[in-house]
Design a protein around this motif. Structure first.
Motif, mmCIF file in Angstrom:
data_model
loop_
_atom_site.group_PDB
_atom_site.id
_atom_site.type_symbol
_atom_site.label_atom_id
_atom_site.label_comp_id
_atom_site.label_asym_id
_atom_site.label_seq_id
_atom_site.Cartn_x
_atom_site.Cartn_y
_atom_site.Cartn_z
ATOM 1 N N GLY A 96 31.130 86.691 5.818
ATOM 2 C CA GLY A 96 29.914 86.114 5.245
ATOM 3 C C GLY A 96 30.153 84.705 4.747
ATOM 4 N N VAL B 107 24.780 87.284 -0.758
ATOM 5 C CA VAL B 107 24.658 88.362 -1.738
ATOM 6 C C VAL B 107 25.903 89.231 -1.656
ATOM 7 C CG1 VAL B 107 23.346 90.422 -2.356
ATOM 8 C CG2 VAL B 107 22.153 88.400 -1.482
ATOM 9 N N LEU C 4 46.358 90.759 -1.108
ATOM 10 C CA LEU C 4 46.236 91.855 -2.079
ATOM 11 C C LEU C 4 47.325 92.901 -1.882
ATOM 12 C CD1 LEU C 4 42.377 92.539 -2.173
ATOM 13 C CD2 LEU C 4 43.738 91.029 -3.644
ATOM 14 N N ALA D 54 33.930 96.915 5.189
ATOM 15 C CA ALA D 54 34.247 98.336 5.311
ATOM 16 C C ALA D 54 34.746 98.841 3.966
ATOM 17 C CB ALA D 54 35.325 98.525 6.377
ATOM 18 N N ILE E 47 28.369 90.786 11.573
ATOM 19 C CA ILE E 47 29.687 90.183 11.848
ATOM 20 C C ILE E 47 30.773 90.843 10.992
ATOM 21 C CG2 ILE E 47 28.778 87.932 12.559
ATOM 22 C CD1 ILE E 47 29.275 86.873 9.746
ATOM 23 N N GLU F 209 39.073 95.075 12.490
ATOM 24 C CA GLU F 209 39.269 94.785 11.069
ATOM 25 C C GLU F 209 40.351 93.722 10.947
ATOM 26 O OE1 GLU F 209 40.503 98.678 10.038
ATOM 27 O OE2 GLU F 209 38.645 99.493 10.835
HETATM 28 P P1 FAD Z 1 35.007 91.977 3.575
HETATM 29 O O1 FAD Z 1 35.973 90.871 3.407
HETATM 30 O O2 FAD Z 1 35.405 93.335 3.127
HETATM 31 O O3 FAD Z 1 33.663 91.542 2.832
HETATM 32 C C1 FAD Z 1 32.547 92.379 2.737
HETATM 33 C C2 FAD Z 1 31.935 92.220 1.365
HETATM 34 O O4 FAD Z 1 30.662 92.833 1.337
HETATM 35 C C3 FAD Z 1 32.736 92.885 0.269
HETATM 36 O O5 FAD Z 1 32.873 92.024 -0.827
HETATM 37 C C4 FAD Z 1 31.887 94.096 -0.076
HETATM 38 O O6 FAD Z 1 32.089 94.531 -1.425
HETATM 39 C C5 FAD Z 1 30.506 93.546 0.141
HETATM 40 N N1 FAD Z 1 29.444 94.534 0.306
HETATM 41 C C6 FAD Z 1 29.486 95.726 0.943
HETATM 42 N N2 FAD Z 1 28.294 96.329 0.941
HETATM 43 C C7 FAD Z 1 27.458 95.489 0.297
HETATM 44 C C8 FAD Z 1 26.074 95.545 -0.038
HETATM 45 N N3 FAD Z 1 25.297 96.569 0.320
HETATM 46 N N4 FAD Z 1 25.537 94.516 -0.722
HETATM 47 C C9 FAD Z 1 26.295 93.447 -1.097
HETATM 48 N N5 FAD Z 1 27.596 93.339 -0.796
HETATM 49 C C10 FAD Z 1 28.180 94.348 -0.115
HETATM 50 N N6 FAD Z 1 43.529 91.265 8.097
HETATM 51 C C11 FAD Z 1 44.412 90.502 8.780
HETATM 52 O O7 FAD Z 1 44.048 89.932 9.803
HETATM 53 N N7 FAD Z 1 45.704 90.377 8.356
HETATM 54 C C12 FAD Z 1 46.157 90.992 7.241
HETATM 55 O O8 FAD Z 1 47.332 90.872 6.889
HETATM 56 C C13 FAD Z 1 45.232 91.783 6.479
HETATM 57 N N8 FAD Z 1 45.612 92.381 5.325
HETATM 58 C C14 FAD Z 1 44.696 93.079 4.596
HETATM 59 C C15 FAD Z 1 45.092 93.650 3.380
HETATM 60 C C16 FAD Z 1 44.178 94.359 2.613
HETATM 61 C C17 FAD Z 1 44.612 94.955 1.311
HETATM 62 C C18 FAD Z 1 42.842 94.534 3.082
HETATM 63 C C19 FAD Z 1 41.855 95.320 2.269
HETATM 64 C C20 FAD Z 1 42.454 93.977 4.276
HETATM 65 C C21 FAD Z 1 43.368 93.238 5.045
HETATM 66 N N9 FAD Z 1 43.004 92.648 6.251
HETATM 67 C C22 FAD Z 1 43.909 91.898 6.958
HETATM 68 C C23 FAD Z 1 41.644 92.826 6.794
HETATM 69 C C24 FAD Z 1 40.709 91.681 6.434
HETATM 70 O O9 FAD Z 1 40.819 91.370 5.084
HETATM 71 C C25 FAD Z 1 39.281 92.101 6.782
HETATM 72 O O10 FAD Z 1 39.230 92.336 8.161
HETATM 73 C C26 FAD Z 1 38.264 91.038 6.398
HETATM 74 O O11 FAD Z 1 38.228 90.864 5.013
HETATM 75 C C27 FAD Z 1 36.889 91.417 6.930
HETATM 76 O O12 FAD Z 1 35.924 90.523 6.461
HETATM 77 P P2 FAD Z 1 34.430 91.028 6.217
HETATM 78 O O13 FAD Z 1 33.711 89.860 5.643
HETATM 79 O O14 FAD Z 1 33.929 91.697 7.403
HETATM 80 O O15 FAD Z 1 34.564 92.150 5.100
#
Ligand code: FAD
Length: 408
Positions: A13, A32, A45, A109, A274, A297
């Motif tokens: 986002g 949001v 983390l 997720a 996305i 992921e």
């Molecule tokens: P996110 O970053 O999870 O963001 C989604 C956001 O939406 C979150 O803040 C969530 O709380 C919020 N949300 C959910 N539902 C709602 C709602 N209804 N209303 C408002 N907000 C909402 N990837 C790598 O490539 N290499 C790594 O080494 C790696 N290490 C990782 C280590 C950890 C501990 C974790 C948890 C993940 C790791 N990843 C790694 C994966 C990577 O961080 C994720 O693939 C990435 O953050 C995905 O981005 P995203 O924006 O799709 O989801």
């Protein structure tokens, strides 16, 4: 104009918002997010942040001033609860609604819960967000014995950090090797030895039947074979579930991820998805899944999908075809993966001893390369895979074959 509203202020986002402004988008952008912090990166983390080598500020994707400067309205601590597709409004947890011209689902997720008695006891943790990491860090500082449930990336990264602190760690895994869904058996074997050298113990083929409590706190883990392992800190890392409910409840297709087309659009032209929550067709998934779609992921995927969608929304549409790549830091070792492999892909090992790459082949074609402490191979692999340059298993196996020359 109502502009773009993004549900989820994480990696994807945030990237979308930043790339929209970079691309000259002039309408309002609202992010949001149900977390309270500024948008931050998650990988540290389970690595540097957990080990105390990076502070909170080091996690933020941009400093606080960035958002006002770029007219990106970040609204923390708010949940998107429903989509009114007819009115083009996103309903929020504070009872208000936000109108949108385009809605982007970037909700990520959440951790898959461990379905056994005792899973809610104090001392049982999962790791997804900053709040989880802070709690886990505190528990780790006081822990005398750690059990990790699940030998996936996060569980193994945590195990390495805990072992480095001198805390006894046992990793319990239902499969017969680490990272069984994600890497070859050869790479799994490498990391099994590497973790053993760090002092991590494993129980493979093991199922958890209960978390055993004492005085309201976790005291151990009961296994299906009757064993009980003592532990005052239990980290559960058994995978994630995509946050698909917003889309599903609005009548959009969302089995195991919000379904989007090659342009990251849902069947509703005013809604896209996305990052971790999206299921999309990938040219790299051919022969991997029945319908050629995947949900990925990774930071790479979140960033590249944010950029791809921003390009479409600023008048430069292109199908999403970025090469998937990933990394994981476990103790002294860096694992890097380029491409997408399946359990049936053939393996060819290049290198010996402490630094190897495993080249994976599906239907005779290079599908992925897993490298440990061979960053050069990883960069070459990214080029070969992105360009679709042919490579035979014999060439990959031949230490004298000029891989770098092939990639140039
Ligand atoms: P996110 O970053 O999870 O963001 C989604 C956001 O939406 C979150 O803040 C969530 O709380 C919020 N949300 C959910 N539902 C709602 C709602 N209804 N209303 C408002 N907000 C909402 N990837 C790598 O490539 N290499 C790594 O080494 C790696 N290490 C990782 C280590 C950890 C501990 C974790 C948890 C993940 C790791 N990843 C790694 C994966 C990577 O961080 C994720 O693939 C990435 O953050 C995905 O981005 P995203 O924006 O799709 O989801």
């Amino acid at each position: 104009s109502a502009g773009v509203v993004v549900a989820g202020a994480g990696q994807a986002g945030f990237q979308l918002a930043a790339s929209l402004r970079e691309g000259g988008f002039r309408d309002p952008i609202t992010l949001v997010g149900d977390e309270t912090a500024l948008p931050y990166q998650r990988p540290p983390l389970s690595k540097a942040y957990l080990a105390g080598k990076t502070d909170r500020e080091g996690l933020f994707l941009r400093p606080p001033g960035f958002f006002a400067e770029h007219a990106i309205a970040h609204r923390p601590g708010l949940r998107a609860v429903a989509i009114d597709r007819d009115a083009r409004r996103l309903q929020l947890s504070d009872g208000t609604g936000l109108p949108y011209d385009h809605l982007v689902l970037a909700a990520g997720a959440r951790n898959r819960p461990l379905p056994v008695p005792g899973a809610e006891l104090a001392g049982v943790r999962q790791l997804r967000g900053l709040a989880d990491a802070d709690a886990l860090k505190e528990d780790l500082a006081a822990a005398r014995a750690v059990v990790v449930v699940g030998a996936g990336f996060i569980g193994l990264e945590f195990a390495a950090v805990a072992a480095a602190r001198g805390v006894p760690v046992t990793v319990i895994e239902a499969a017969d090797r680490p990272m069984a869904r994600a890497v070859s058996s050869e790479m799994g074997a490498f990391f099994r030895r590497a973790h053993a050298a760090m002092g991590v113990r494993f129980a493979f083929g093991a199922g958890v039947t209960a978390i055993v409590g004492r005085d309201g706190r976790a005291a151990g883990v009961a296994l299906a074979d009757g064993r009980e392992l003592a532990a005052d800190l239990i980290l559960v890392g058994i995978g994630v579930l995509p946050n698909r409910e917003l889309a599903a409840e609005a009548g959009l297709p969302a089995e195991d991820g919000v379904r989007v087309d090659a342009f990251l659009a849902t069947p509703d032209p005013a809604i896209s998805a996305i990052g971790d929550c999206a299921r999309f067709p990938s040219p790299f998934a051919r022969g991997l899944t029945p319908d050629g779609t995947v949900r990925i992921e990774s930071v790479q995927n979140a960033i590249d999908q944010g950029r791809c969608l921003a390009a479409r929304l600023t008048g430069k549409p292109a199908a999403y075809g970025a090469l998937p790549w990933f990394w994981s830091d476990q103790g002294p070792h860096k694992l890097q993966i380029a491409g997408l492999s399946g359990p049936g892909d053939a393996s060819v090992v290049r290198g010996t001893g402490d630094a190897v790459s495993v080249f994976r082949f599906r239907d005779g074609q290079l599908s992925a390369v897993e490298s440990v402490d061979r960053a050069g191979d990883h960069m070459i692999a990214r080029r070969l895979l992105a360009a679709g340059t042919p490579l035979t298993p014999d060439q990959a196996a031949d230490p004298d074959f000029d891989l770098k020359g092939l990639a140039l």
